[in-house]
Every structure is written in structure tokens, then in C-alpha cells.
Design a protein around this motif. Structure first.
Motif, PDB file in Angstrom:
ATOM      1  N   TYR A 241       0.838  -1.205   0.000  1.00 34.00           N
ATOM      2  CA  TYR A 241       0.000   0.000   0.000  1.00 34.00           C
ATOM      3  C   TYR A 241       0.872   1.253   0.000  1.00 34.00           C
ATOM      4  O   TYR A 241       0.595   2.215  -0.712  1.00 34.00           O
ATOM      5  N   ARG A 242       1.926   1.245   0.817  1.00 39.93           N
ATOM      6  CA  ARG A 242       2.792   2.416   0.869  1.00 39.93           C
ATOM      7  C   ARG A 242       3.456   2.653  -0.495  1.00 39.93           C
ATOM      8  O   ARG A 242       3.575   3.783  -0.947  1.00 39.93           O
ATOM      9  N   GLU A 243       3.850   1.570  -1.152  1.00 47.64           N
ATOM     10  CA  GLU A 243       4.489   1.713  -2.464  1.00 47.64           C
ATOM     11  C   GLU A 243       3.502   2.226  -3.501  1.00 47.64           C
ATOM     12  O   GLU A 243       3.851   3.051  -4.352  1.00 47.64           O
ATOM     13  N   ALA A 244       2.260   1.747  -3.429  1.00 45.68           N
ATOM     14  CA  ALA A 244       1.251   2.214  -4.387  1.00 45.68           C
ATOM     15  C   ALA A 244       0.938   3.693  -4.167  1.00 45.68           C
ATOM     16  O   ALA A 244       0.819   4.468  -5.128  1.00 45.68           O
ATOM     17  N   PHE A 245       0.835   4.115  -2.907  1.00 38.23           N
ATOM     18  CA  PHE A 245       0.574   5.535  -2.648  1.00 38.23           C
ATOM     19  C   PHE A 245       1.802   6.385  -2.954  1.00 38.23           C
ATOM     20  O   PHE A 245       1.657   7.551  -3.361  1.00 38.23           O
ATOM     21  N   SER A 246       3.002   5.851  -2.803  1.00 39.19           N
ATOM     22  CA  SER A 246       4.213   6.589  -3.204  1.00 39.19           C
ATOM     23  C   SER A 246       4.171   6.915  -4.683  1.00 39.19           C
ATOM     24  O   SER A 246       4.541   8.024  -5.101  1.00 39.19           O
ATOM     25  N   ALA A 247       3.707   5.955  -5.490  1.00 39.30           N
ATOM     26  CA  ALA A 247       3.615   6.185  -6.939  1.00 39.30           C
ATOM     27  C   ALA A 247       2.624   7.301  -7.231  1.00 39.30           C
ATOM     28  O   ALA A 247       2.873   8.167  -8.083  1.00 39.30           O
ATOM     29  N   ILE A 248       1.499   7.304  -6.500  1.00 36.48           N
ATOM     30  CA  ILE A 248       0.471   8.340  -6.720  1.00 36.48           C
ATOM     31  C   ILE A 248       1.015   9.724  -6.357  1.00 36.48           C
ATOM     32  O   ILE A 248       0.814  10.699  -7.084  1.00 36.48           O
ATOM     33  N   VAL A 249       1.724   9.787  -5.236  1.00 37.69           N
ATOM     34  CA  VAL A 249       2.279  11.072  -4.787  1.00 37.69           C
ATOM     35  C   VAL A 249       3.320  11.580  -5.777  1.00 37.69           C
ATOM     36  O   VAL A 249       3.308  12.746  -6.173  1.00 37.69           O
ATOM     37  N   SER A 250       4.219  10.698  -6.216  1.00 39.19           N
ATOM     38  CA  SER A 250       5.301  11.180  -7.083  1.00 39.19           C
ATOM     39  C   SER A 250       4.836  11.402  -8.515  1.00 39.19           C
ATOM     40  O   SER A 250       5.292  12.349  -9.174  1.00 39.19           O
ATOM     41  N   GLU A 251       3.928  10.586  -9.013  1.00 38.05           N
ATOM     42  CA  GLU A 251       3.560  10.674 -10.437  1.00 38.05           C
ATOM     43  C   GLU A 251       2.381  11.626 -10.688  1.00 38.05           C
ATOM     44  O   GLU A 251       2.221  12.131 -11.791  1.00 38.05           O
ATOM     45  N   PHE A 252       1.551  11.847  -9.671  1.00 35.74           N
ATOM     46  CA  PHE A 252       0.347  12.662  -9.884  1.00 35.74           C
ATOM     47  C   PHE A 252       0.359  13.951  -9.057  1.00 35.74           C
ATOM     48  O   PHE A 252      -0.605  14.692  -9.054  1.00 35.74           O
ATOM     49  N   GLY A 253       1.461  14.166  -8.316  1.00 37.05           N
ATOM     50  CA  GLY A 253       1.580  15.395  -7.549  1.00 37.05           C
ATOM     51  C   GLY A 253       0.557  15.527  -6.432  1.00 37.05           C
ATOM     52  O   GLY A 253       0.189  16.639  -6.056  1.00 37.05           O
ATOM     53  N   VAL A 254       0.090  14.397  -5.925  1.00 34.06           N
ATOM     54  CA  VAL A 254      -0.839  14.459  -4.791  1.00 34.06           C
ATOM     55  C   VAL A 254      -0.084  15.000  -3.583  1.00 34.06           C
ATOM     56  O   VAL A 254       1.005  14.524  -3.249  1.00 34.06           O
TER      57      VAL A 254
END
Ligand SMILES: [Mg+2]
Length: 211
Positions: free
Chosen positions: A55-68
Motif C-alpha cells: 500500500y505504501r508503495e502504491a501511494f508513493s507512486a500516486i504522490v510522485s507521479e500525480f503530484g498528490v
């Protein structure tokens, strides 16, 4: 001769009041277009890679790739809570599990992250009545259904002469169990029609096991 019974957790013992996209939207309000799809993609990749922190890795991708504008750990913690809140165990399922657990060596064998799966068991108070819990992305297990390895771990955790697996996902649960030499009972409606292993509910599965 002893027969041990293992149950799948998600969508077998445990049901969801909301779909996964709705739960994601509660965790990441105003998520950019495409963020959910990317989250699911990374989540399943990291599950398959046997990560202990998918889950942490999936949310890391969202934060870095989508600027969340949030911290991946904060999002993962929030999502953990939102997902737990959306889970339920029907009373009839609970009674069926307790009935078989009082009569056979019984365990839970689940694909998932250790902390999340343990939290589901403890929230619904269903871990205590079983003799073993095997979670795929627990570093001590590090194998996922349908691989035979996770069924081998389950056998070592609960020695018996024969095994039965009860699950909802044909390709993971039924195919995997049979390949490991286990009997299997299918409580889902995917897979080939007419498979004799299919029943309507966990109660029906338990009736078949004890009958
Ligand atoms: Mg399942």
C-alpha cells in the motif's frame, strides 16, 4: 485421519460494503484522473513482487507521479482505516466458521499484506477461533496463491492428513489448492460452470465438510 480446513479471507469470510474505487476515493479525495488506475496497477505489481508494504508503495507512486500533496505513509494509514471500515463478516459466516473450527483443525490462508489482514481478523474477532493464519506478503511466508508454496506453508502450520480449501476466486483458490493436492470448495461464481466443487455460501461449504 485428520482433515484440516483452510478458508480464504477476502470475499469468502469477509465481505465489503463498498467497492475498492470508492474506498480509494475516501482515502484520496479529489484524486487526479488516472490516479486510481495507477494505484491499482502498482498495488498488484508490488503484491506479486511479495512486498511487505504494497500500500505504501502504491501511494508513493500516486504522490510522485500525480503530484498528490500528501505523504505516502499518511495516505496508506488512512486507506488502511477506510478499507477496514468497509469490511463486514455476516453472522451466518461467523457461525459456520466457528462450527467447523470446533470440529476440525482450521486456518485462514489469504493473499494480502500482513498488517492489513491481521487488522481485518482482529476487527471482526475471527482470528481467535482458528489454529493458523497464513498471509502471502508476510516476509515469513513470501508466496502467493495460486503457487503451491503457500499451500506448503499452510500444511506446515497445521499438520493433518488431508486438506480442504474454501475460497471465492477460481483461478487462485480452487486451481491453486488442487494443484497442491488439496480438496477445494468454491463459494464464488467465476470459473467453469458445472464444477462439482461450487456451493452457494460458506455455510453450505461447512455443511459439506462436516456432512
Ligand atoms: Mg477471496
Amino acid at each position: 485421519m485428520t482433515t484440516a480446513v483452510y478458508f480464504d479471507l477476502d470475499l469468502t469470510l469477509l465481505q465489503y460494503t463498498d467497492d475498492f474505487e470508492t474506498i480509494f476515493e475516501r482515502s484520496v479525495p479529489d484524486a487526479p484522473d488516472g490516479a486510481y488506475e495507477r494505484y491499482v496497477e502498482v498495488l498488484f505489481e508490488t503484491f506479486d513482487d511479495l512486498s511487505s508494504t504494497p500500500y505504501r508503495e502504491a501511494f508513493s507512486a500516486i504522490v510522485s507521479e500525480f503530484g498528490v500533496d500528501s505523504d505516502p505513509n499518511t495516505l496508506a494509514t488512512r486507506h488502511h482505516e477506510r478499507e477496514l471500515e468497509a469490511t463486514t463478516v455476516p453472522e451466518s459466516t461467523r457461525r459456520a466458521l466457528e462450527t467447523v473450527a470446533a470440529r476440525r483443525p482450521t486456518g485462514i490462508l489469504t493473499n494480502g499484506a500482513l498488517a492489513m489482514q491481521q487488522a481485518k481478523l482482529s476487527r471482526h474477532d475471527i482470528g481467535d477461533c482458528v489454529d493458523a493464519v497464513v498471509v502471502s506478503n508476510d516476509p515469513d511466508v513470501a508466496a502467493r496463491k495460486p503457487s503451491t508454496e503457500i499451500f506448503d506453508v499452510a500444511e506446515a502450520a497445521l499438520p493433518a492428513d488431508e486438506y480442504i480449501y474454501v475460497g471465492d476466486t477460481y483461478d487462485e483458490d480452487i486451481v491453486g489448492a488442487r494443484r497442491a493436492g488439496w480438496d477445494a470448495i468454491h463459494v464464488g461464481d467465476d470459473g467453469p460452470a458445472g464444477d462439482a466443487a461450487r456451493v452457494e455460501s460458506v455455510e453450505d461449504a461447512v455443511a459439506r465438510i462436516l456432512g
